[in-house]
Design a protein around this motif. Structure first.
Motif, short mmCIF file in Angstrom:
data_model
loop_
_atom_site.label_atom_id
_atom_site.label_comp_id
_atom_site.label_asym_id
_atom_site.label_seq_id
_atom_site.Cartn_x
_atom_site.Cartn_y
_atom_site.Cartn_z
N LEU A 229 -7.18 5.32 -16.35
CA LEU A 229 -6.75 6.18 -15.54
C LEU A 229 -7.74 6.64 -14.53
O LEU A 229 -7.29 6.59 -13.08
CB LEU A 229 -6.13 7.60 -16.05
N VAL A 230 -8.80 6.92 -14.76
CA VAL A 230 -9.83 7.27 -13.89
C VAL A 230 -10.54 5.97 -13.34
O VAL A 230 -10.85 5.97 -12.03
CB VAL A 230 -11.04 8.34 -14.47
N GLN A 231 -10.73 5.06 -14.22
CA GLN A 231 -11.43 3.79 -13.74
C GLN A 231 -10.78 3.04 -12.66
O GLN A 231 -11.34 2.49 -11.94
CB GLN A 231 -11.83 2.85 -15.05
N TYR A 232 -9.46 3.02 -12.66
CA TYR A 232 -8.81 2.12 -11.69
C TYR A 232 -8.87 2.76 -10.23
O TYR A 232 -8.73 1.90 -9.37
CB TYR A 232 -7.19 1.97 -12.07
N LYS A 233 -9.05 3.91 -10.24
CA LYS A 233 -9.20 4.65 -8.93
C LYS A 233 -10.32 4.10 -8.16
O LYS A 233 -10.45 4.17 -6.85
CB LYS A 233 -9.25 6.25 -9.11
N TYR A 234 -11.40 3.81 -8.92
CA TYR A 234 -12.58 3.24 -8.05
C TYR A 234 -12.93 1.96 -7.79
O TYR A 234 -13.90 1.47 -7.32
CB TYR A 234 -13.96 4.05 -8.94
N TYR A 235 -12.02 1.10 -8.08
CA TYR A 235 -11.92 -0.38 -7.99
C TYR A 235 -12.30 -0.64 -6.13
O TYR A 235 -13.07 -1.28 -5.88
CB TYR A 235 -10.95 -1.24 -8.24
N PRO A 236 -11.28 0.26 -5.31
CA PRO A 236 -11.71 0.10 -3.84
C PRO A 236 -13.09 0.33 -3.40
O PRO A 236 -13.72 -0.12 -2.65
CB PRO A 236 -10.41 0.91 -3.35
N LYS A 259 -2.38 2.00 -3.19
CA LYS A 259 -1.61 1.31 -4.54
C LYS A 259 -1.91 2.09 -5.64
O LYS A 259 -1.26 2.29 -6.67
CB LYS A 259 -1.66 -0.03 -4.59
N TYR A 260 -2.81 3.13 -5.71
CA TYR A 260 -3.41 3.81 -6.94
C TYR A 260 -2.36 4.83 -7.28
O TYR A 260 -2.24 4.99 -8.34
CB TYR A 260 -4.86 4.49 -6.46
N GLU A 261 -1.70 5.56 -6.45
CA GLU A 261 -0.68 6.54 -6.99
C GLU A 261 0.27 5.82 -7.90
O GLU A 261 0.49 6.70 -8.87
CB GLU A 261 -0.02 7.09 -5.68
N THR A 262 0.76 4.67 -7.49
CA THR A 262 1.73 4.23 -8.32
C THR A 262 0.98 3.66 -9.86
O THR A 262 1.54 3.75 -10.80
CB THR A 262 2.36 2.83 -7.78
N CYS A 263 -0.02 3.02 -9.42
CA CYS A 263 -0.85 2.68 -10.84
C CYS A 263 -1.17 3.95 -11.57
O CYS A 263 -0.87 3.82 -13.09
CB CYS A 263 -2.33 2.18 -10.22
N ALA A 264 -1.65 5.01 -11.04
CA ALA A 264 -1.88 6.27 -11.79
C ALA A 264 -0.68 6.61 -12.37
O ALA A 264 -0.87 7.21 -13.81
CB ALA A 264 -2.41 7.32 -10.91
N SER A 265 0.56 6.52 -12.00
CA SER A 265 1.94 7.03 -12.40
C SER A 265 2.05 6.18 -13.78
O SER A 265 2.41 6.63 -14.71
CB SER A 265 3.02 6.93 -11.58
N LEU A 266 1.93 4.85 -13.66
CA LEU A 266 2.26 4.15 -14.54
C LEU A 266 1.18 4.47 -15.78
O LEU A 266 1.55 4.46 -17.08
CB LEU A 266 2.18 2.53 -14.36
N VAL A 267 0.06 4.61 -15.69
CA VAL A 267 -1.04 4.64 -16.52
C VAL A 267 -0.67 6.08 -17.33
O VAL A 267 -0.92 6.16 -18.54
CB VAL A 267 -2.42 4.70 -16.14
N GLN A 268 -0.55 7.14 -16.57
CA GLN A 268 -0.01 8.32 -17.16
C GLN A 268 1.21 8.38 -18.24
O GLN A 268 1.10 8.96 -19.37
CB GLN A 268 0.18 9.59 -16.03
N SER A 269 2.14 7.47 -17.87
CA SER A 269 3.07 7.10 -18.74
C SER A 269 2.57 6.63 -20.03
O SER A 269 3.15 7.03 -21.22
CB SER A 269 4.36 6.39 -18.27
N ASN A 288 -3.16 -6.34 -11.03
CA ASN A 288 -2.62 -7.17 -9.94
C ASN A 288 -3.20 -6.26 -8.69
O ASN A 288 -3.77 -6.83 -7.72
CB ASN A 288 -1.33 -7.34 -9.83
N ALA A 289 -3.03 -5.00 -8.51
CA ALA A 289 -3.44 -4.27 -7.43
C ALA A 289 -4.90 -4.06 -7.41
O ALA A 289 -5.34 -3.82 -6.14
CB ALA A 289 -2.83 -3.11 -7.48
N MET A 290 -5.55 -3.86 -8.29
CA MET A 290 -7.15 -3.17 -8.22
C MET A 290 -8.11 -4.33 -8.59
O MET A 290 -9.26 -4.26 -7.94
CB MET A 290 -7.21 -2.13 -9.03
N ILE A 291 -7.73 -5.41 -9.21
CA ILE A 291 -8.76 -6.69 -9.68
C ILE A 291 -8.03 -7.89 -8.89
O ILE A 291 -9.16 -8.62 -8.47
CB ILE A 291 -8.71 -6.74 -10.98
N GLY A 292 -7.06 -8.01 -8.81
CA GLY A 292 -6.31 -8.97 -7.86
C GLY A 292 -7.03 -9.74 -6.67
O GLY A 292 -7.49 -10.80 -6.42
N PRO A 293 -7.07 -8.67 -5.82
CA PRO A 293 -7.67 -8.78 -4.40
C PRO A 293 -9.31 -9.29 -4.60
O PRO A 293 -9.55 -10.27 -3.80
CB PRO A 293 -7.71 -7.45 -3.70
N PHE A 294 -9.76 -8.90 -5.33
CA PHE A 294 -11.52 -9.27 -5.62
C PHE A 294 -11.32 -10.68 -6.20
O PHE A 294 -11.84 -11.51 -5.76
CB PHE A 294 -12.08 -8.26 -6.63
#
Length: 467
Positions: A229-236, A259-269, A288-294
């Motif tokens: 939940l925290v770590q995905y936020k800091y990829y950008p 895209k993090y808000e959607t990601c965070a909602s899914l991880v919280q679930s 796809n949202a946080m690692i894919g672009p890199f």
């Protein structure tokens, strides 16, 4: 071979097998005449067998210094699905693969300079480990149970290591494995100590069915995935960080942040329900949202400073060299193995993903360990993208434990590496929690900075201060 009389053994071809009454379905097969890699220290190789279906390969090296009294380390690589022999031959073991890939060379900066160390291939179908039937392991909790059984049988077999401080170490997806293993050891210790208290006997008076207390001193996680939940936020932030030059444009990084808000909602679930139905969508969307672009840039997700080597499965040609050497008939004969070595098994990786294991919250398991006095080191090479230092530092600061405020208010101070005479990173610490940012290192710190990696682990296990 110092063997506990409580453990019972049997001949098994070129191996000797040892069992433990508390684990009737488990045994370890041990071969101790191995001289590969480092012929100056005692080695044990073999398998943990679970019934007839699961077989976990291990390779143990005694300390080069004081094996009878030095600490005992378990090392785990991640993936999930990658062999811990990667750590042995590429990073921190007594030898490294030679440049031409046809042999090994001595590693002056091995972590067994001051510690006994075992490399364990887990779960099954990783490295030399293998499964038969339908006994594949596809979640971290189940994997930890087998690791605990292995440690119990090993320590009741090779009794001289029982009193040693024990450290669980590893990197990457071991950010999942290590908290779970730590929690499993702590629960086993509580059970062992309760039984001993009830009987009024010391641990030295063990019955065959008794558990040994494992002297869990610390956990050390390198560039781990622990709190998604925290770590995905800091990829950008890492993708557009300027220290090594931004990899993506500001516009691309802003799109990722959106895209993090959607990601965070899914991880919280996923955190709430902990089921594949909740967790698999979180993995798919967030990766796809946080690692894919890199990844689409062709840059090395394990080191933002470099491109992936052409034709290499995981960016590093040395991994193919390790596979080739470990599949040589002479090497396999000395190890007593009879199957192809595979450095990373992508089927295992996929199974963990489809079981929803990837975004589960393993940081929560660290809190009771911290409160009980177990020391925890989170270290991160600052050129890694996939489990970057920014996200790792952020989840450590967000961890809710009794020392959270003091850790938050602690200063980041320079860490000077005595071996090089240079500042090797920054460290923040309070009580038994430490975060270490290591400069000029990617995902695999001991590979990129062997001197700093060796000094780090020796400072840590000897309970010295980093600054």
């Amino acid at each position: 071979m110092p063997v506990n009389t409580q453990a019972f053994s049997e001949a098994d071809g070129q191996f000797t097998s040892f069992r433990h009454a508390a684990f009737p379905d488990h045994k370890i097969r041990v071969k101790s005449d191995v001289t590969l890699c480092d012929n100056t220290v005692k080695q044990h190789v073999g398998y943990l067998d679970v019934g007839t279906d699961k077989h976990f390969f291990f390779w143990f090296f005694e300390s080069r210094d004081k094996p009878d009294s030095d600490p005992f380390l378990l090392w785990l690589n991640g993936g999930p699905g990658c062999s811990s022999l990667t750590g042995l031959f590429m990073e921190l073991g007594p030898c490294r693969m030679s440049e031409n890939g046809n042999g090994t060379v001595h590693n002056d900066h091995s972590w067994n300079n001051k510690a006994n160390i075992v490399f364990l291939d887990q779960p099954v179908d990783v490295g030399f480990s293998y499964g038969e039937g339908n006994e594949a392991v596809s979640n971290t909790k189940e994997a930890a149970k087998d690791v605990y059984a292995f440690l119990q049988i090993f320590l009741q077999t090779f009794t001289k290591y029982q009193p040693a401080d024990f450290h669980v170490t590893g990197e990457s997806y071991a950010g999942h494995y290590i908290p779970q293993i730590g929690a499993t050891i702590a629960a086993g210790n509580a059970k062992a100590e309760q039984v001993a208290h009830q009987r009024g006997l010391a641990q030295q008076s063990l019955r065959p069915e008794d558990l040994v207390t494992i002297h869990l001193d610390s956990l050390a996680i390198g560039n781990g995935l622990t709190d998604a939940l925290v770590q995905y936020k800091y990829y950008p932030d890492m993708a557009c960080d300027t220290k090594y030059g931004p990899v993506l444009t500001n516009e691309q990084c802003d799109q990722m942040r959106g895209k993090y808000e959607t990601c965070a909602s899914l991880v919280q679930s996923c955190y709430k329900w902990k089921t594949p139905f909740a967790c698999v969508p979180a993995t798919m969307y967030c990766n796809n949202a946080m690692i894919g672009p890199f990844q689409q840039t062709g840059r090395n997700v394990y080191d933002v400073r470099t491109d992936c080597a052409p034709g290499s499965k995981l960016c590093y040609p040395i991994l193919e060299d390790i596979e080739a050497w470990l599949n040589l008939p002479a090497v396999q004969s000395e190890l007593g193995v009879d199957r192809a070595y595979q450095g990373c098994n992508f089927d295992v990786n996929r199974n963990f993903v489809m079981q929803g294991d990837w975004p589960l919250p393993f940081q929560q398991l660290l809190v009771p360990l911290l409160e009980s006095g177990v020391r925890i080191l989170i270290y991160a090479g600052d050129a890694d993208y996939i489990c970057n230092w920014i996200g790792n530092k952020a989840w450590i600061r967000a961890l809710e434990w009794s020392g959270q405020d003091e850790f938050e208010n602690a200063e980041d101070v320079d860490w000077k590496v005595g071996r090089t005479g240079k500042v090797g990173g920054k460290v923040r610490a309070h009580e038994n929690l430490t975060f270490l940012q290591i400069y000029e290192a990617g995902h695999m710190v001991p590979y990129d900075q062997p001197e700093a990696g060796a000094e780090m682990i020796e400072t840590w296990i000897q309970k010295k201060n980093f600054a």
